[in-house]
Scaffold this active site. Structure first.
Site, short mmCIF file in Angstrom:
data_model
loop_
_atom_site.label_atom_id
_atom_site.label_comp_id
_atom_site.label_asym_id
_atom_site.label_seq_id
_atom_site.Cartn_x
_atom_site.Cartn_y
_atom_site.Cartn_z
N CYS A 1 3.85 7.06 4.89
CA CYS A 1 4.77 6.14 5.55
C CYS A 1 5.10 4.96 4.64
O CYS A 1 4.20 4.25 4.18
CB CYS A 1 4.18 5.63 6.86
SG CYS A 1 5.30 4.50 7.74
N ASN B 1 8.60 18.68 0.73
CA ASN B 1 9.36 17.90 1.71
C ASN B 1 10.25 16.90 0.96
O ASN B 1 9.86 16.37 -0.07
CB ASN B 1 8.38 17.17 2.64
CG ASN B 1 9.05 16.16 3.56
OD1 ASN B 1 8.65 15.01 3.59
ND2 ASN B 1 10.05 16.58 4.30
N GLU C 1 14.72 15.58 1.24
CA GLU C 1 16.13 15.79 0.87
C GLU C 1 16.58 17.24 1.03
O GLU C 1 17.34 17.78 0.21
CB GLU C 1 16.36 15.31 -0.56
CG GLU C 1 17.76 14.81 -0.86
CD GLU C 1 18.16 13.55 -0.09
OE1 GLU C 1 19.36 13.27 -0.02
OE2 GLU C 1 17.27 12.84 0.46
N GLY D 1 12.97 17.07 7.36
CA GLY D 1 12.97 15.75 7.97
C GLY D 1 14.32 15.45 8.59
O GLY D 1 14.74 16.11 9.54
#
Length: 330
Positions: A102, A203, A205, A227
Site C-alpha cells: 500500500c 500485478n 497496469e 487491479g
C-alpha cells in the site's frame, strides 16, 4: 498441453469494496481474490472488524458467485499481526495475505504497507510470526511492491518473505514513489521471480488482453492479478480466457450489473455520498466504453441520489420500479 493460469482480483482500498467484489466476481472469470486490508495496530481486533471488511467470511470465505476471497492484514508489529492472524483463522477465511504494497501516505507515515520494504528483516519476522498461526491447509500469501524509491531491495524482501513461510508472492511492478503512474516495471518482476522458489504472481497496469500477454512474457509469471483494469473492463478476465465479447454487447451485458451495483450503493451508502461511488466506477469504465463516458457526463452535475435514480431510469439503466425496490429493501 493447454496453457494453465490463474486470474486474481486485487485488493483495492476504496475501489473493490464488498459490493464491487460481488459484482466483478458475478460477471466472472476470477479464480480468487483478496479483500481490502484490515489494519492491525497494538490490539487484537474484534470479530466484527473482520466481518465488516470481508463479509464473505459469513459465506465460507466466498462471494455470492463462489469466488474465494482471502483476507489481507496490514501492520508492522509481528506479535499483533500473529495474534490477529490467529483470530482471523478462527473465522475460516479462504486464505490470509500480508500487505507490503500500500502506497497511501497515511499508511506509509504510520509504518505500514510499502514502508516496510526498507526492512527485509522485519518482513521476515512478520511472515514467520503469522505463519506460525496459520494451518498448512490455509493459503498464505503476501503482496509487495518493488521498493520505496528504488528496486534495490526487491529481491531481498521477496526472499525474506519466502523464508518466513509464504506459499506465494504477489508483486506489483512499481515502487511506492511510482504510485500508479505507468509504466509498470514488468521486467523487474521477472528478476524477483527468478530469485525465489515460491510462485510469483504479476500485478500492475493490465488493462487489456494484450497487456496480459505482455506482462506474462516480460515477467515470466504464469498467473496475474488484475487491479483497476478489472473495473475499467469488468469482462477482461473472460476476454483473457478466450471469450469473444464485442464492445457493444459488453455494454448491454453490463447494464444489469450497473443496476445491481447502484441498488447496493443506495442501500449501504448515505444519499449524499452515493453518487460519488457510481461516478468513480464510470470514470474507469469510460476508458473502454464510450457509453460510460456519455453517462458519466450526464450524471456529473447531478448531486442528489434521487435525481440519479430518475436519470438512470429514464436512460433505461434501471427498471421503472427501481425506486420502489430500494424503498422496500430499506
Amino acid at each position: 498441453m493447454p496453457d494453465s493460469f490463474q486470474i486474481l482480483l486485487a485488493p483495492m482500498e476504496g475501489l473493490a469494496d464488498p459490493l464491487m467484489r460481488e459484482v466483478l466476481t458475478g460477471i466472472g472469470g476470477y479464480d480468487w481474490g483478496i479483500c481490502e486490508f484490515v489494519r492491525v495496530t497494538q490490539s487484537v481486533l474484534p470479530r466484527r472488524t473482520f466481518f465488516r471488511t470481508c463479509p464473505e467470511l459469513l459465506q465460507a470465505g466466498r462471494t455470492l458467485a463462489g469466488t474465494p476471497m482471502r483476507v489481507q492484514l496490514l501492520g508492522s508489529d509481528p506479535h499483533f499481526m500473529a495474534a490477529n492472524a490467529q483470530r482471523l483463522v478462527s473465522l475460516h477465511p479462504a486464505g490470509v495475505d500480508l500487505n507490503f504494497g500500500c502506497p497511501a501516505p497515511t499508511v506509509f507515515r504510520h509504518r505500514g504497507g510499502s514502508a516496510l520494504l526498507a526492512e527485509p528483516q522485519l518482513l521476515h519476522e512478520i511472515a514467520s510470526a503469522v505463519r506460525a498461526e496459520i494451518p498448512l491447509g490455509v493459503p498464505f500469501t503476501a503482496k509487495m511492491r518493488l521498493g520505496i524509491s528504488d528496486t534495490l531491495l526487491a529481491v531481498e524482501c521477496a526472499q525474506a518473505l519466502e523464508a518466513g513461510g509464504i506459499d506465494a508472492l504477489i508483486v506489483h511492478g512499481r515502487t511506492k514513489e511510482d504510485g500508479y503512474r505507468p509504466p509498470a516495471r514488468w521486467a523487474e518482476i521477472a528478476r524477483v521471480a527468478a530469485a525465489v522458489k515460491v510462485p510469483v504472481i504479476a500485478n500492475g497496469e493490465i488493462w487489456t488482453v494484450d497487456d496480459w500477454r505482455r506482462i506474462r512474457e516480460e515477467s515470466g509469471c504464469r498467473d496475474v492479478m488484475l487491479g483497476r483494469g478489472a473495473l475499467a473492463d469488468p469482462f477482461l478476465p473472460r476476454r483473457i480466457r478466450g471469450e469473444e465479447i464485442p464492445a457493444a454487447a459488453a455494454w448491454v451485458a453490463l447494464q444489469p450489473w450497473l443496476a445491481r451495483y447502484w441498488h447496493g450503493v443506495r442501500q449501504r451508502v448515505v444519499p449524499a455520498h452515493a453518487g460519488g461511488r457510481l461516478k468513480q466506477w464510470l470514470m474507469l469504465l469510460r476508458r473502454h466504453a464510450p457509453q460510460a463516458e456519455t453517462l458519466y457526463q450526464q450524471l456529473r452535475p447531478i448531486k442528489a441520489a434521487e435525481d440519479i435514480d430518475a436519470h438512470l431510469i429514464a436512460s433505461g439503466v434501471l427498471p421503472p420500479d427501481f425506486i420502489a425496490e430500494v424503498l422496500d429493501a430499506g
